[in-house]
Structure formats: structure tokens, C-alpha cells
Design a protein around this motif. Structure first.
Motif, PDB file in Angstrom:
ATOM      1  N   TYR A  33      -4.533  -6.497   5.710  1.00 40.83           N
ATOM      2  CA  TYR A  33      -5.768  -7.106   4.948  1.00 40.83           C
ATOM      3  C   TYR A  33      -5.890  -8.394   5.856  1.00 40.83           C
ATOM      4  O   TYR A  33      -5.289  -9.058   6.378  1.00 40.83           O
ATOM      5  N   TYR A  35      -8.604 -11.892   5.516  1.00 37.55           N
ATOM      6  CA  TYR A  35      -9.213 -12.594   4.836  1.00 37.55           C
ATOM      7  C   TYR A  35      -9.640 -13.918   5.582  1.00 37.55           C
ATOM      8  O   TYR A  35      -9.085 -14.484   6.382  1.00 37.55           O
ATOM      9  N   PHE A  45     -12.598 -11.566   1.407  1.00 36.37           N
ATOM     10  CA  PHE A  45     -11.981 -10.380   1.975  1.00 36.37           C
ATOM     11  C   PHE A  45     -12.897  -9.774   2.996  1.00 36.37           C
ATOM     12  O   PHE A  45     -14.134  -9.656   2.939  1.00 36.37           O
ATOM     13  N   TYR A  48      -9.876  -4.201   5.477  1.00 37.52           N
ATOM     14  CA  TYR A  48      -8.201  -3.764   5.330  1.00 37.52           C
ATOM     15  C   TYR A  48      -8.144  -2.288   6.076  1.00 37.52           C
ATOM     16  O   TYR A  48      -9.093  -1.628   6.522  1.00 37.52           O
ATOM     17  N   ASP A  56     -13.410   0.855   5.177  1.00 31.22           N
ATOM     18  CA  ASP A  56     -14.352   0.042   4.798  1.00 31.22           C
ATOM     19  C   ASP A  56     -14.707  -1.366   5.662  1.00 31.22           C
ATOM     20  O   ASP A  56     -13.813  -2.237   5.447  1.00 31.22           O
ATOM     21  N   ALA A  98      -1.941   1.133   0.899  1.00 30.74           N
ATOM     22  CA  ALA A  98      -3.131   0.746  -0.041  1.00 30.74           C
ATOM     23  C   ALA A  98      -3.404   1.405  -1.294  1.00 30.74           C
ATOM     24  O   ALA A  98      -4.142   0.892  -2.079  1.00 30.74           O
ATOM     25  N   SER A  99      -2.847   2.708  -1.163  1.00 33.87           N
ATOM     26  CA  SER A  99      -3.176   3.428  -2.528  1.00 33.87           C
ATOM     27  C   SER A  99      -2.593   3.123  -3.917  1.00 33.87           C
ATOM     28  O   SER A  99      -3.056   3.266  -4.845  1.00 33.87           O
ATOM     29  N   ASN A 100      -1.364   2.406  -3.675  1.00 31.72           N
ATOM     30  CA  ASN A 100      -0.776   2.085  -4.942  1.00 31.72           C
ATOM     31  C   ASN A 100      -1.000   0.331  -4.907  1.00 31.72           C
ATOM     32  O   ASN A 100      -1.324  -0.427  -3.959  1.00 31.72           O
ATOM     33  N   PRO A 101      -1.041   0.016  -6.200  1.00 28.80           N
ATOM     34  CA  PRO A 101      -1.512  -1.637  -6.304  1.00 28.80           C
ATOM     35  C   PRO A 101      -0.359  -2.322  -6.024  1.00 28.80           C
ATOM     36  O   PRO A 101       0.128  -3.035  -6.901  1.00 28.80           O
ATOM     37  N   ARG A 102       0.078  -2.608  -4.886  1.00 30.18           N
ATOM     38  CA  ARG A 102       1.397  -3.309  -4.351  1.00 30.18           C
ATOM     39  C   ARG A 102       0.897  -4.607  -4.315  1.00 30.18           C
ATOM     40  O   ARG A 102      -0.410  -5.032  -3.878  1.00 30.18           O
ATOM     41  N   GLU A 103       1.809  -5.833  -4.397  1.00 33.30           N
ATOM     42  CA  GLU A 103       1.334  -6.977  -4.132  1.00 33.30           C
ATOM     43  C   GLU A 103       1.327  -7.022  -2.709  1.00 33.30           C
ATOM     44  O   GLU A 103       2.110  -6.370  -1.850  1.00 33.30           O
ATOM     45  N   GLN A 104       0.479  -8.259  -2.107  1.00 35.62           N
ATOM     46  CA  GLN A 104       0.437  -8.247  -0.475  1.00 35.62           C
ATOM     47  C   GLN A 104       1.352  -9.527  -0.238  1.00 35.62           C
ATOM     48  O   GLN A 104       1.520 -10.386  -0.853  1.00 35.62           O
ATOM     49  N   PHE A 106       1.242 -12.487   2.430  1.00 35.81           N
ATOM     50  CA  PHE A 106       0.656 -13.081   3.404  1.00 35.81           C
ATOM     51  C   PHE A 106       1.308 -13.969   4.429  1.00 35.81           C
ATOM     52  O   PHE A 106       2.268 -14.372   4.405  1.00 35.81           O
TER      53      PHE A 106
END
Lengths: 115, 113
Positions: A33, A35, A45, A48, A56, A98-104, A106
Motif C-alpha cells: 500500500y 499513502y 490512501f 494498493y 484500483d 489484501a483479501s484478509n483483514p490483516r494488519e499493515q 509500515f
């Protein structure tokens, strides 16, 4: 292990020049990602990648901004014909997918100053 | 449209007192909610997340957050603040359909001795 790295850490450029910002994600992270954090603002944002694909691109502020990712690893964010309003800290993050709500996770960011 | 609001630019609290950093969200569908912290001159670090399950989520450094669906809130809390908790805190929501993340504008937490 190694975290997300970004280079350069600081970049000062003249208005109208092109710049390239680089992001090395954590090994094995397929999602990446970008930002933008302007002074006193939250994180905006930009784009990604899942693998090498960017589904997108609508978050990119203008057509002067582009990003690519090759080999499912390193990504570059390119800003053409830089303007003073592009001055900000550009942050990169990666996550397992990306498909799972994993933490990012940075990176430290690249501080871009356009004079 | 998805969005996150952090109504307080700054929160001041005395060391040892409980702290709350507020976050409200607007999403279509079920929210995936996150809190991140940014210490001075350091990158953002993940604190905790809510995906599903218990409304009270526990995270790093003794922080927790309470998901309240009826109030569309996800406030960050800690029972006893430390001076070292002073930092910038960001709430974020993930757009399930498009894998975008929307971050709030951040709240600066000042914990005074």
C-alpha cells in the motif's frame, strides 16, 4: 526479521522535476500500500497492490502520479512534474495479503520537499 | 462512502489516569476497524483490530478498544496512561469490497507526569 524499507528517506526536488520513491515490503507479503501524509493531516490512501496488480488506482491524486510493482516485491511510486503541493511524507505498508483483514506494517516513509 | 472521524485533534491526560481516544466510522456492510500509533520520528505501528466477535478488543501496550455498532464507534482506551503513551493515534477502517483503508486525521495524545 527485516521490516518495510523505503528510500530515499528524504528527497528535496525542484518544482517540475520527476521523482521516484521506492518501497521494499516484508518478504512474503503479497499486499503493498502507498499513502501520503501531509503536515497536520491524516493518511491519504493512494493505491494498493495485490501481487503485481493494482485493482484500483482511483486514489492517486492526479495523472502525474503512477506506481508499479514488479516481481511481487519492490514497488516504485513516481511523481512527474512535481508541484509544491506534492510535498508530504509518502508511506508504504505491506501485509500478508489484501483479501484478509490483516494488519499493515509500515515503512519509515520518504519525506518529499518540492521547492 | 467509507469514512473515519476522530473528533479530537488532541487529548491531554495525567499519568495514571484512564484515557480514551475517540473514533467514529461510516461504512457499508460490516466494518474492519484498526488502531495505529505513530511515535515521534518513527513509522506507524499496529495496535489492535476488530474484525468480528467480542466487542472489546485487546491490543499492544495495554490498549483496548470497544466496538459499538449502534453508535458506529471504535474508541481506544487504556485504564492507566503512561508518559510513554504520548504519540499520534490513528483510527482506520477497511473497505471490504475494495481493500482500501481509510484513516482518520489522527489524535495527538499528551500524557503529562
Amino acid at each position: 526479521g527485516a521490516g518495510v524499507s523505503q528510500s530515499p528517506s528524504n528527497k528535496v526536488t525542484e518544482k517540475g522535476k520527476d521523482v521516484e520513491l521506492r518501497c521494499d515490503p516484508i518478504s512474503g507479503h503479497t499486499a503493498l500500500y502507498w499513502y501520503r501524509q501531509s503536515l497536520g493531516q491524516g493518511l491519504e490512501f493512494l493505491i494498493y497492490f495485490q501481487g503485481n496488480s493494482a485493482p484500483d488506482k482511483s486514489g492517486l491524486p492526479s495523472d502525474r502520479f503512477s506506481a508499479e510493482r514488479t516481481g511481487g516485491s519492490v514497488s516504485t511510486l513516481t511523481i512527474q512534474r512535481t508541484q509544491q503541493e506534492d510535498s508530504a511524507v509518502y508511506l508504504c505498508a505491506s501485509s500478508l495479503e489484501a483479501s484478509n483483514p490483516r494488519e499493515q506494517y509500515f515503512g519509515p516513509g520518504t519525506r518529499l520537499t518540492v521547492t | 462512502a467509507q469514512s473515519v472521524a476522530q473528533p479530537e485533534d488532541q487529548v491531554n491526560v495525567a499519568e495514571g489516569n484512564p484515557l480514551t481516544v475517540k473514533c467514529t466510522y461510516s461504512v457499508s456492510g460490516n466494518p474492519y476497524l484498526f488502531w495505529y500509533v505513530q511515535y515521534p520520528n518513527r513509522g506507524l505501528q499496529f495496535l489492535l483490530k476488530y474484525i468480528t466477535g467480542d466487542n472489546l478488543v485487546k491490543g499492544s501496550y495495554g490498549f483496548e478498544a470497544e466496538f459499538n455498532k449502534s453508535q458506529t464507534s471504535f474508541h481506544l482506551k487504556k485504564p492507566s496512561a503512561l508518559v510513554s503513551d504520548s504519540a499520534l493515534y490513528f483510527c482506520a477502517v477497511r473497505d471490504v469490497d475494495f481493500n482500501k483503508f481509510y484513516f482518520g486525521s489522527g489524535t495527538k495524545l499528551n500524557v503529562k507526569p
